[in-house]
Structure formats: structure tokens, C-alpha cells
Design a protein around this motif. Structure first.
Motif, PDB file in Angstrom:
ATOM      1  N   ILE A  93     -18.295  -0.352  -2.802  1.00  0.00           N
ATOM      2  CA  ILE A  93     -19.600  -0.056  -2.199  1.00  0.00           C
ATOM      3  C   ILE A  93     -19.418   0.973  -1.082  1.00  0.00           C
ATOM      4  O   ILE A  93     -20.159   1.949  -0.969  1.00  0.00           O
ATOM      5  CB  ILE A  93     -20.242  -1.348  -1.635  1.00  0.00           C
ATOM      6  CG1 ILE A  93     -20.514  -2.330  -2.781  1.00  0.00           C
ATOM      7  CG2 ILE A  93     -21.530  -1.037  -0.897  1.00  0.00           C
ATOM      8  CD1 ILE A  93     -20.950  -3.704  -2.320  1.00  0.00           C
ATOM      9  N   TRP A  94     -18.400   0.732  -0.285  1.00  0.00           N
ATOM     10  CA  TRP A  94     -18.120   1.627   0.841  1.00  0.00           C
ATOM     11  C   TRP A  94     -17.890   3.049   0.331  1.00  0.00           C
ATOM     12  O   TRP A  94     -18.465   4.015   0.842  1.00  0.00           O
ATOM     13  CB  TRP A  94     -16.888   1.121   1.591  1.00  0.00           C
ATOM     14  CG  TRP A  94     -16.620   1.844   2.856  1.00  0.00           C
ATOM     15  CD1 TRP A  94     -15.880   2.977   2.995  1.00  0.00           C
ATOM     16  CD2 TRP A  94     -17.104   1.516   4.153  1.00  0.00           C
ATOM     17  NE1 TRP A  94     -15.865   3.372   4.298  1.00  0.00           N
ATOM     18  CE2 TRP A  94     -16.616   2.490   5.035  1.00  0.00           C
ATOM     19  CE3 TRP A  94     -17.906   0.489   4.645  1.00  0.00           C
ATOM     20  CZ2 TRP A  94     -16.896   2.470   6.390  1.00  0.00           C
ATOM     21  CZ3 TRP A  94     -18.183   0.471   6.000  1.00  0.00           C
ATOM     22  CH2 TRP A  94     -17.681   1.445   6.856  1.00  0.00           C
TER      23      TRP A  94
ATOM     24  N   ARG B  87     -10.042  -0.838  -3.877  1.00  0.00           N
ATOM     25  CA  ARG B  87      -9.670  -2.030  -4.632  1.00  0.00           C
ATOM     26  C   ARG B  87     -10.777  -3.057  -4.728  1.00  0.00           C
ATOM     27  O   ARG B  87     -11.215  -3.399  -5.812  1.00  0.00           O
ATOM     28  CB  ARG B  87      -8.418  -2.649  -4.000  1.00  0.00           C
ATOM     29  CG  ARG B  87      -7.158  -1.881  -4.359  1.00  0.00           C
ATOM     30  CD  ARG B  87      -5.962  -2.770  -4.317  1.00  0.00           C
ATOM     31  NE  ARG B  87      -5.702  -3.198  -2.952  1.00  0.00           N
ATOM     32  CZ  ARG B  87      -4.511  -3.104  -2.366  1.00  0.00           C
ATOM     33  NH1 ARG B  87      -3.498  -2.612  -3.032  1.00  0.00           N
ATOM     34  NH2 ARG B  87      -4.340  -3.519  -1.142  1.00  0.00           N
ATOM     35  N   THR B  88     -11.271  -3.568  -3.603  1.00  0.00           N
ATOM     36  CA  THR B  88     -12.236  -4.660  -3.665  1.00  0.00           C
ATOM     37  C   THR B  88     -13.649  -4.119  -3.870  1.00  0.00           C
ATOM     38  O   THR B  88     -13.886  -2.919  -3.813  1.00  0.00           O
ATOM     39  CB  THR B  88     -12.217  -5.464  -2.357  1.00  0.00           C
ATOM     40  OG1 THR B  88     -12.642  -4.601  -1.326  1.00  0.00           O
ATOM     41  CG2 THR B  88     -10.826  -5.975  -2.054  1.00  0.00           C
TER      42      THR B  88
ATOM     43  N   PHE C 254     -21.089   4.821  -0.795  1.00  0.00           N
ATOM     44  CA  PHE C 254     -21.948   5.355   0.265  1.00  0.00           C
ATOM     45  C   PHE C 254     -21.268   6.438   1.087  1.00  0.00           C
ATOM     46  O   PHE C 254     -21.926   7.209   1.771  1.00  0.00           O
ATOM     47  CB  PHE C 254     -22.429   4.226   1.188  1.00  0.00           C
ATOM     48  CG  PHE C 254     -23.536   3.424   0.587  1.00  0.00           C
ATOM     49  CD1 PHE C 254     -24.786   3.992   0.404  1.00  0.00           C
ATOM     50  CD2 PHE C 254     -23.339   2.127   0.170  1.00  0.00           C
ATOM     51  CE1 PHE C 254     -25.810   3.274  -0.157  1.00  0.00           C
ATOM     52  CE2 PHE C 254     -24.361   1.402  -0.397  1.00  0.00           C
ATOM     53  CZ  PHE C 254     -25.604   1.972  -0.566  1.00  0.00           C
TER      54      PHE C 254
ATOM     55  N   VAL D 171     -16.122  -4.555  -1.888  1.00  0.00           N
ATOM     56  CA  VAL D 171     -16.566  -3.960  -0.627  1.00  0.00           C
ATOM     57  C   VAL D 171     -16.099  -2.512  -0.551  1.00  0.00           C
ATOM     58  O   VAL D 171     -16.865  -1.609  -0.190  1.00  0.00           O
ATOM     59  CB  VAL D 171     -16.033  -4.768   0.576  1.00  0.00           C
ATOM     60  CG1 VAL D 171     -16.308  -4.032   1.871  1.00  0.00           C
ATOM     61  CG2 VAL D 171     -16.680  -6.142   0.600  1.00  0.00           C
ATOM     62  N   ASP D 172     -14.854  -2.276  -0.956  1.00  0.00           N
ATOM     63  CA  ASP D 172     -14.347  -0.898  -0.943  1.00  0.00           C
ATOM     64  C   ASP D 172     -15.147  -0.002  -1.860  1.00  0.00           C
ATOM     65  O   ASP D 172     -15.443   1.147  -1.547  1.00  0.00           O
ATOM     66  CB  ASP D 172     -12.871  -0.880  -1.373  1.00  0.00           C
ATOM     67  CG  ASP D 172     -11.983  -1.435  -0.282  1.00  0.00           C
ATOM     68  OD1 ASP D 172     -12.352  -1.266   0.888  1.00  0.00           O
ATOM     69  OD2 ASP D 172     -10.951  -2.037  -0.597  1.00  0.00           O
TER      70      ASP D 172
ATOM     71  N   PRO E 245      -0.981   8.170   5.388  1.00  0.00           N
ATOM     72  CA  PRO E 245      -1.725   7.321   4.464  1.00  0.00           C
ATOM     73  C   PRO E 245      -2.026   8.087   3.162  1.00  0.00           C
ATOM     74  O   PRO E 245      -2.127   9.313   3.174  1.00  0.00           O
ATOM     75  CB  PRO E 245      -3.018   6.993   5.211  1.00  0.00           C
ATOM     76  CG  PRO E 245      -2.958   7.660   6.517  1.00  0.00           C
ATOM     77  CD  PRO E 245      -1.701   8.461   6.612  1.00  0.00           C
TER      78      PRO E 245
ATOM     79  N   THR F  80      -8.532   6.325   0.867  1.00  0.00           N
ATOM     80  CA  THR F  80      -7.247   5.697   1.105  1.00  0.00           C
ATOM     81  C   THR F  80      -6.990   4.521   0.175  1.00  0.00           C
ATOM     82  O   THR F  80      -5.864   4.282  -0.194  1.00  0.00           O
ATOM     83  CB  THR F  80      -7.103   5.237   2.561  1.00  0.00           C
ATOM     84  OG1 THR F  80      -8.201   4.389   2.851  1.00  0.00           O
ATOM     85  CG2 THR F  80      -7.079   6.413   3.488  1.00  0.00           C
ATOM     86  N   HIS F  81      -7.990   3.760  -0.169  1.00  0.00           N
ATOM     87  CA  HIS F  81      -7.768   2.665  -1.119  1.00  0.00           C
ATOM     88  C   HIS F  81      -9.089   2.322  -1.774  1.00  0.00           C
ATOM     89  O   HIS F  81     -10.145   2.471  -1.205  1.00  0.00           O
ATOM     90  CB  HIS F  81      -7.164   1.447  -0.450  1.00  0.00           C
ATOM     91  CG  HIS F  81      -7.773   1.144   0.883  1.00  0.00           C
ATOM     92  ND1 HIS F  81      -9.067   0.727   1.027  1.00  0.00           N
ATOM     93  CD2 HIS F  81      -7.272   1.247   2.139  1.00  0.00           C
ATOM     94  CE1 HIS F  81      -9.320   0.568   2.309  1.00  0.00           C
ATOM     95  NE2 HIS F  81      -8.257   0.887   3.005  1.00  0.00           N
TER      96      HIS F  81
ATOM     97  N   MET G  86       0.844  -1.193   0.000  1.00  0.00           N
ATOM     98  CA  MET G  86       0.000   0.000   0.000  1.00  0.00           C
ATOM     99  C   MET G  86       0.874   1.236   0.000  1.00  0.00           C
ATOM    100  O   MET G  86       1.878   1.322   0.693  1.00  0.00           O
ATOM    101  CB  MET G  86      -0.887  -0.053   1.243  1.00  0.00           C
ATOM    102  CG  MET G  86      -1.134   1.275   1.866  1.00  0.00           C
ATOM    103  SD  MET G  86      -2.576   1.183   2.867  1.00  0.00           S
ATOM    104  CE  MET G  86      -2.816   2.898   3.151  1.00  0.00           C
TER     105      MET G  86
ATOM    106  N   SER H 193       2.035   5.105   0.525  1.00  0.00           N
ATOM    107  CA  SER H 193       1.867   6.108   1.561  1.00  0.00           C
ATOM    108  C   SER H 193       2.714   7.310   1.173  1.00  0.00           C
ATOM    109  O   SER H 193       3.551   7.237   0.282  1.00  0.00           O
ATOM    110  CB  SER H 193       2.270   5.552   2.919  1.00  0.00           C
ATOM    111  OG  SER H 193       3.546   4.981   2.828  1.00  0.00           O
TER     112      SER H 193
ATOM    113  N   ARG I 277     -11.424   8.065   4.943  1.00  0.00           N
ATOM    114  CA  ARG I 277     -11.115   6.652   4.729  1.00  0.00           C
ATOM    115  C   ARG I 277     -11.372   6.174   3.314  1.00  0.00           C
ATOM    116  O   ARG I 277     -10.637   5.389   2.776  1.00  0.00           O
ATOM    117  CB  ARG I 277     -11.946   5.818   5.702  1.00  0.00           C
ATOM    118  CG  ARG I 277     -11.615   6.164   7.121  1.00  0.00           C
ATOM    119  CD  ARG I 277     -11.630   4.958   7.952  1.00  0.00           C
ATOM    120  NE  ARG I 277     -10.677   5.132   9.026  1.00  0.00           N
ATOM    121  CZ  ARG I 277     -10.473   4.225   9.952  1.00  0.00           C
ATOM    122  NH1 ARG I 277     -11.138   3.105   9.935  1.00  0.00           N
ATOM    123  NH2 ARG I 277      -9.601   4.434  10.891  1.00  0.00           N
ATOM    124  N   SER I 278     -12.451   6.675   2.722  1.00  0.00           N
ATOM    125  CA  SER I 278     -12.796   6.150   1.412  1.00  0.00           C
ATOM    126  C   SER I 278     -11.752   6.516   0.372  1.00  0.00           C
ATOM    127  O   SER I 278     -11.684   5.930  -0.682  1.00  0.00           O
ATOM    128  CB  SER I 278     -14.149   6.698   0.985  1.00  0.00           C
ATOM    129  OG  SER I 278     -14.110   8.101   0.976  1.00  0.00           O
TER     130      SER I 278
END
Lengths: 183, 553
Positions: free
Chosen positions: B58-59, B52-53, B62, B55-56, B13, B49-50, B1, B3, B46-47
């Protein structure tokens, strides 16, 4: 390098937390929607145990649904004023006589009408199966009956096999009664 | 990752705007700005920062404020559309019958109503897509709060006291200058700031004065309240939490309470009172003159019964719980159920009295009263006269194949088939009696049943409610308001003061809201401690800048 690994570990943990949060929220929302969209219909669903009740017939005998366990019950909610009820009652009478000895019973639940009215209806159509009157609407509410006639087919195991919310033809009545005959 | 390494050596980050250690600008975008972007204190949300997946993804979707606002707008628009025509639960029948509902919208609102209903807008608030929108708002609130709240919290908790001079330079309120005795100035400044209830921390000749940090949590408290509120609404879908039913009950009737198994209600009498000129004060007389009558009371006297545990529906075995008079706004309360007075119908027929009269002489052999709830087979009038009731049609609607029909079980238009047995006609004469109509189907009769009088009774409309979600919803609302107050009426204020070895002092100030008050405080400190003069560095064209990012939604 170890710092890099630590970050990677932290990231994985974060992934799991995110997945868990999203999953919990999604499940809650889907559940709420499913319950809301389907709720007004069925208090009693096919496959449920038919709610037990106790009502008195025109002769003064008490009928309790659970007493019929082991036999099929053709549970019909009706009213003297309802047209389709008038049409299907004679057919029900016919097949009641045919299947009575095979363990298929009819319980006709009238929704809070007067004894005289129900009696005269039974006389007019020569009905011999037990007719009970739900004076307080409590059984109607327990089954959430809305249109009349509504028929619940209760199997020998006490479970609801089918719910019919329309008028039934003679042929349908016959096959429905056969379907709840104890084997 | 990946930085970002700052000049000071701190690893930030990806997505960080301002070094979380020293405060130097990191991103090119940030470097190009004259003023530091203090939203989230420059921390990487947070959104960012990465990504990739799945889940990320979708996250991130939102966590976007844009998406959140879009969802809110979509809900507002949908809610507004839902108010154009009445929703199904307000129309007769309550939407239980689809065909009937469709007809209602077509008959009352024409083509538009037809389309409105066909699109499902007639039950908009119960539609899956509307609930999905509200659910998405819930997800958005949770994700946004975590995504922004946690980095902000960490950033403020770990903020460094001795920020880099470039960080101070890029604050909106900034001043620098030479002073004679930097140590004395710093000391006096700390003194004054303390008296202004600032929390002072010092390190390496740098000072951080801070107060009201908790105001920054306002939006997150606010979101928590909203989430609780939505959770409360969601609970209504679970069995046992929410009941909203209505029922009609006639005077004298005992019926099961809808939605409350095991409870029975007996209607002991309905009262409808009006103010008249005689029984009221001056206040209403004008209104009474204008509209004729003004209702003063709607009241149903009831007895509530409950069946013992284990008793089955249909059983008549019930114990009296209490008697009560239900008045508008004074519901009957029992086990979380509230039974309200909602509606009434006056004067429904309940009994009819007839006299058995000789048609020629008009001589009466006696009277009989038929209780429409419980008509009897036979009414004996004595002296060899009796009347048999062969059949009864509560809502007579005409003949079909020679048979009288009844449209409903409600006594709107009662008709009777009587057999009159008199000394003159011991075998009986048949008479069909309806309102304003008598038929003699089997030939001319000597007797008739003459209508004497009718008794009426009232029908009371009651609503049954139970809502166990109220405490959750109220709590959500209270927390929401606390968050609003916290974020709106309190500000997070900070001053950074830094001295360098050559006797130069830098001073910078920042607040989440209310810059005027911040300047007033800084003015007082400057005057007291002899700090270098400061300026408001904000460009004139930026005057319309939005307030600090985390505004209340």
C-alpha cells in the motif's frame, strides 16, 4: 551480525510507523466520508434522546416533552394545508381516545400557522389531543423536520423509537401507538 | 535484508543509485548513465528499499508519483464533470426530495439530465467516491513526502565532502587540469566562493561549497500546506465547525436562526432601493436609461435574540442581543455566525381590507382589516354589524368535495369564509371571498364584503454561515505558497573541488535549478582562482530534461 540485527530492528520499527500512519489517515478519511454522506438526514436519529422543547397549545397550556417521561409520546409534525395530515388526523384522534389511559400521548406540532387556522382545523376534525404551534420554527429545526407529516415515536424512556416521514394508515397508527405503550 | 556494498566499503540500502558515502555509481542503470542522477541525491527512496508486506505494498502504491498525478487528474476530470449541470444544492428544493430532484433534471435537461442524476453526478462533490479520491490524494501527499523527503534530508545532511573522482566526473558541470600550485588555487577558490555566500567545508584536499540547501525542502513545505488545507476541509464534516444554511423571513416575523440553536431573528423591515435619475450622479444615468433601474441597496433591519442557557426550543424567553442592518457584504456577526443578505421577495400579501356593503344600496357598514398572519375570529364593526371569519385559506387552490383547499401556507391567493351579521340578517349570511371571486354558498345575500385594499410586506432571504476551518485553510494556503516560493525562486547549488597529489584539480558543479547562474558563479571563481576550464557535459538531446526531480506539484 549485530549490524544485520540492528537493520532488522529498524525495519520493524519502520513497519510499525508506516502501519500507524496509513491507519490514522484511513480512519480520518472513512470518518469524514461517513459523516458527510449521512449528515443532511438525521440531526435526530433513532435511539437518540428526543430533544426537549416547550410549546403552548391552543388552550394556552405549556407542554414540555420531558414532562411526559415514563409515557409514550406520538410526536406528529403537521400543517393544515398538507393533504396526508388531513387523512391521518382522524385516525390519530380515534386511537388517542383508545390509548390515552394506557400512557400514550399525542403531541401535534403545527409549523408556524395562525391560531385561527389551526383552531378551525381542530374543530373541523374534532381533535381533542393537544395541538401546539411552533411559531418560530425552532422545534422544527431541532428535529430537522423536512416533509410534512413527520412523526417521531418517543418511548417512555424519552428515546426516539422510530421516525416516519410518510402518511400513516390507520393500522400503522394503531401499531405505532402500541409500540410506545409503557409496559 | 539485502544491501549494496560499495568499493569504498560503505553498505548502502537496496535501491541506492549513488553510494551515500563516496559517490560512486552503484546500480547498473546508474553506471550506464553519463551524468549522475542527482534527484534525491541518489539515495534509495524508501518505497524502493523493500516490498514485502501488505502495508509495504500500500505504501509503495501511494508513494508513486505516477499514482499521485493520476489521482490529481482523476479529481480534475471529476470536478469538471460536476460543472456540466447544476449540482443539487443549486436547484429548487436543494435536493431534499429525491423524486423532485429526479423530475427536475429530467424536465430541464432531458435524457442526459436523467442519466446525469441517476449516476449520482448531480451530487458529485458530496459523493463518497469523490471524497475517497481527495482522501487518496491526502494519503499520497503524506506518503510521498515521507518517502522522499526523509532520505533526501539524510542524504544531504550526511553528504561526504571528499567524493570519489568518478562522482565529480559524472556531474553536469565538470572540468579538470593541471595547475602549478593546487593549494593556492584551492585557497583562492574558497575565498571567492565564500564571497559568493557559499558554505565551505574541506577535507583531505577536497572541498564542498554549498548554498541554498533549504530550497530543496520547498516541495515538502508545499505538500505540508496542501495536507493542512485538506485537513481544514475535512474538519467541516465535524459537528460545530461548519454551518451553511439559508432561511426566508417576512417583515415582522421572528424565527429561529437555522443552524444556530438558541438564536432568534426578528425582521424589522426590508429595504430595496434603486438609483433613479434624480438621486444619483451622472455615472449611472446611462445604465439607468438602458435597464430602467439599478439596485442601490438591499437591506434587512433585524433584531437578534438569544435564549438564556438551558432554555428549551420553543420557549419565547429570549434576550435582545443587538439590532443591526444587514446589507450585502455587511453580515450580522455573532458568536462565529455570519448572517448575510442573499435574496428577497417583494410585496407578499400581509393584510386585506374589506368593506361590508349592502349590495343594493352600496351603503357601507364599516371596514375590517384581516392580518393574514394572525386572522381573528370576529371583527366587530359596531351598530350591530359584525363579521365572523369561519375559515381562511392562504393559498386557495379550488374545491375538493365541496371543501375549499389551500395548497401551501403562504398567502399567495388568500380566500376567506366569512359570516356577515347585520341588522338585516342577524342570523348571519355566509360568503366565500377569494380574489376576484365571491360565492354565496347558502343562498342570496343582502350584503357583500367588498375588497378595499391590500397591504404587502417583503420577504428577506438570509444565509447563515459559520466556518471555524478558515484559519486552518488560510494557514495551509500560506504554507503552500511559501513552499512554492522556496522551491521555485531559490536553488540549491554545490561545487566540488578536489586536488590530487600530481597537481591535478577536478571541479564539478550542480544546482537544483538555474544552471546559468551557477555557470556565472563558476566563471567568476575560475577566473579569480585559476581553476581548470569546465564544460557543460549535458548532451544536446537531453536539453529538454526535466528540472531536478522534486519539482512542485
Amino acid at each position: 551480525m549485530s549490524k544485520q540485527q540492528e537493520r532488522e530492528k529498524k525495519r520493524k520499527r519502520q513497519q510499525i510507523i508506516r502501519t500507524a500512519i496509513l491507519a490514522v489517515l484511513a480512519i480520518a478519511i472513512v470518518y469524514t466520508i461517513v459523516v458527510n454522506v449521512t449528515k443532511d438526514e438525521d440531526i435526530v436519529k433513532v435511539g437518540d434522546t428526543a430533544p426537549d422543547f416547550e410549546l403552548v397549545d391552543l388552550e394556552g397550556n405549556t407542554h414540555r416533552l420531558s414532562d411526559y417521561r415514563g409515557e409514550g409520546v406520538f410526536l406528529n409534525f403537521w400543517g393544515t394545508w398538507c393533504g396526508p395530515c388531513k387523512k391521518e388526523m382522524p385516525h390519530m384522534e380515534k386511537y388517542f381516545n383508545e390509548f390515552e389511559d394506557d400512557g400514550v400521548n399525542i403531541l401535534a406540532v403545527n409549523i408556524s400557522e395562525s391560531d385561527l387556522k389551526v383552531q378551525s382545523f381542530a374543530n373541523t376534525y374534532g381533535l381533542t389531543f393537544p395541538i401546539v404551534i411552533d411559531k418560530t420554527n425552532s422545534v422544527r429545526d431541532a428535529y430537522n423536520v423536512r416533509p410534512l407529516p413527520t412523526t417521531f415515536l418517543v418511548g417512555p424512556d424519552g428515546k426516539v423509537k422510530k421516525i416516519i416521514e410518510t402518511e400513516m394508515s390507520e393500522q400503522e397508527i394503531k401499531s405505532y401507538m402500541e409500540s410506545i405503550m409503557p409496559s | 535484508m539485502s544491501s549494496i556494498k560499495c568499493e569504498c566499503g560503505h553498505l548502502n540500502p537496496e535501491g541506492t543509485d549513488i553510494c551515500q558515502n563516496c559517490g560512486r555509481p552503484l546500480s547498473t542503470e546508474e553506471k550506464s548513465k553519463k551524468l549522475a542522477d542527482m534527484r534525491y541525491d541518489g539515495a534509495a527512496i524508501r518505497s524502493k528499499t523493500h516490498k514485502r508486506t501488505v502495508v509495504d505494498k500500500i505504501w509503495n502504491f501511494f508513494s508513486s508519483v505516477k499514482i499521485g498525478v493520476s489521482i490529481i487528474i482523476a479529481i480534475l476530470v471529476a470536478s469538471a464533470i460536476g460543472t456540466i449541470l447544476p449540482q443539487v444544492f443549486y436547484i429548487p428544493g436543494g435536493g431534499a426530495n429525491e423524486a423532485q430532484t429526479a423530475r427536475y433534471y429530467e424536465d430541464n435537461y432531458g435524457i442526459f439530465g436523467q442519466i446525469y442524476n441517476a449516476l449520482g453526478l448531480s451530487d458529485l462533490y458530496g459523493s463518497w467516491w469523490f471524497m475517497t479520491l481527495v482522501g487518496m490524494l491526502g494519503i499520497s501527499l503524506v506518503v510521498v513526502s515521507l518517502d522522499r523527503g526523509i532520505p533526501l534530508y539524510k542524504s544531504l545532511k550526511n553528504q561526504r565532502i571528499d567524493r570519489h573522482p568518478s562522482f565529480l566526473k559524472r556531474q553536469r558541470l565538470y572540468g579538470e587540469g593541471q595547475v602549478d600550485d593546487p593549494d593556492a588555487v584551492m585557497k583562492k577558490a574558497a575565498e571567492k566562493l565564500k564571497s559568493q555566500r557559499y558554505n565551505i567545508r574541506e577535507k583531505n584536499g577536497a572541498m564542498l561549497a554549498e548554498k541554498g540547501r533549504w530550497a530543496r525542502w520547498g516541495p515538502y513545505v508545499n505538500h505540508l500546506g496542501l495536507i493542512l488545507f485538506l485537513f481544514g476541509v475535512m474538519l467541516r464534516a465535524l459537528p460545530g465547525f461548519y454551518v451553511d444554511e439559508s432561511m426566508w423571513i417576512r417583515e415582522g416575523e421572528t424565527l429561529a436562526v437555522k443552524g444556530a440553536p438558541g438564536l432568534y431573528l426578528e425582521n424589522k423591515g426590508f429595504t430595496f432601493d434603486v438609483y433613479t435619475q434624480e438621486n444619483t450622479d451622472e455615472v449611472f444615468s446611462e445604465a439607468i436609461d438602458r435597464v430602467g433601474s439599478v439596485a442601490s441597496n438591499y437591506q434587512t433591519d433585524v433584531a437578534l435574540y438569544e435564549t438564556p442557557e438551558g432554555e428549551l426550543p420553543g420557549s419565547t424567553n429570549a434576550d435582545l442581543v443587538k439590532e443591526y442592518s444587514i446589507v450585502v457584504n455587511k453580515p450580522l456577526k455573532h458568536e462565529g455566525f455570519h448572517i448575510f443578505q442573499m435574496d428577497f421577495k417583494l410585496d407578499e400579501l400581509s393584510a386585506m381590507t374589506f368593506a361590508l356593503e349592502n349590495k343594493e344600496t352600496g351603503e357601507s357598514l364599516g371596514e375590517l382589516t384581516v392580518n393574514l398572519d394572525d386572522p381573528q375570529k370576529e371583527y366587530d364593526l359596531g351598530n350591530g354589524a359584525k363579521v365572523e371569519l369561519l375559515d381562511y385559506y392562504p393559498d386557495f387552490s379550488g374545491f375538493e368535495d365541496g371543501e375549499p383547499q389551500t395548497a401551501t401556507p403562504v398567502p399567495n391567493n388568500p380566500a376567506f369564509l366569512f359570516k356577515m351579521i347585520t341588522p338585516e340578517a342577524p342570523d348571519g349570511e355566509t360568503s366565500f371571498v377569494a380574489i376576484r371571486q365571491t360565492l354565496e354558498p347558502l343562498g342570496e345575500n343582502t350584503y357583500k364584503l367588498a375588497f378595499q385594499k391590500a397591504d404587502t410586506r417583503d420577504v428577506s432571504g438570509l444565509t447563515i454561515r459559520k466556518d471555524k476551518t478558515i484559519p486552518v485553510i488560510v494557514l495551509g494556503g500560506v504554507i503552500f505558497m511559501i513552499g512554492v516560493v522556496q522551491g521555485s525562486y531559490f536553488n540549491h547549488r554545490r561545487f566540488w573541488i578536489r586536488k590530487s597529489d600530481d597537481g591535478k584539480i577536478q571541479v564539478a558543479g550542480h544546482t537544483s535549478k538555474n544552471w546559468v547562474a551557477l555557470q556565472r558563479e563558476l566563471d567568476a571563481v575560475t577566473e579569480y582562482a585559476g581553476l581548470p576550464a569546465y564544460t557543460d557535459q549535458r548532451d544536446k538531446e537531453e536539453q529538454t530534461d526535466k528540472p531536478e526531480g522534486d519539482s512542485n506539484s
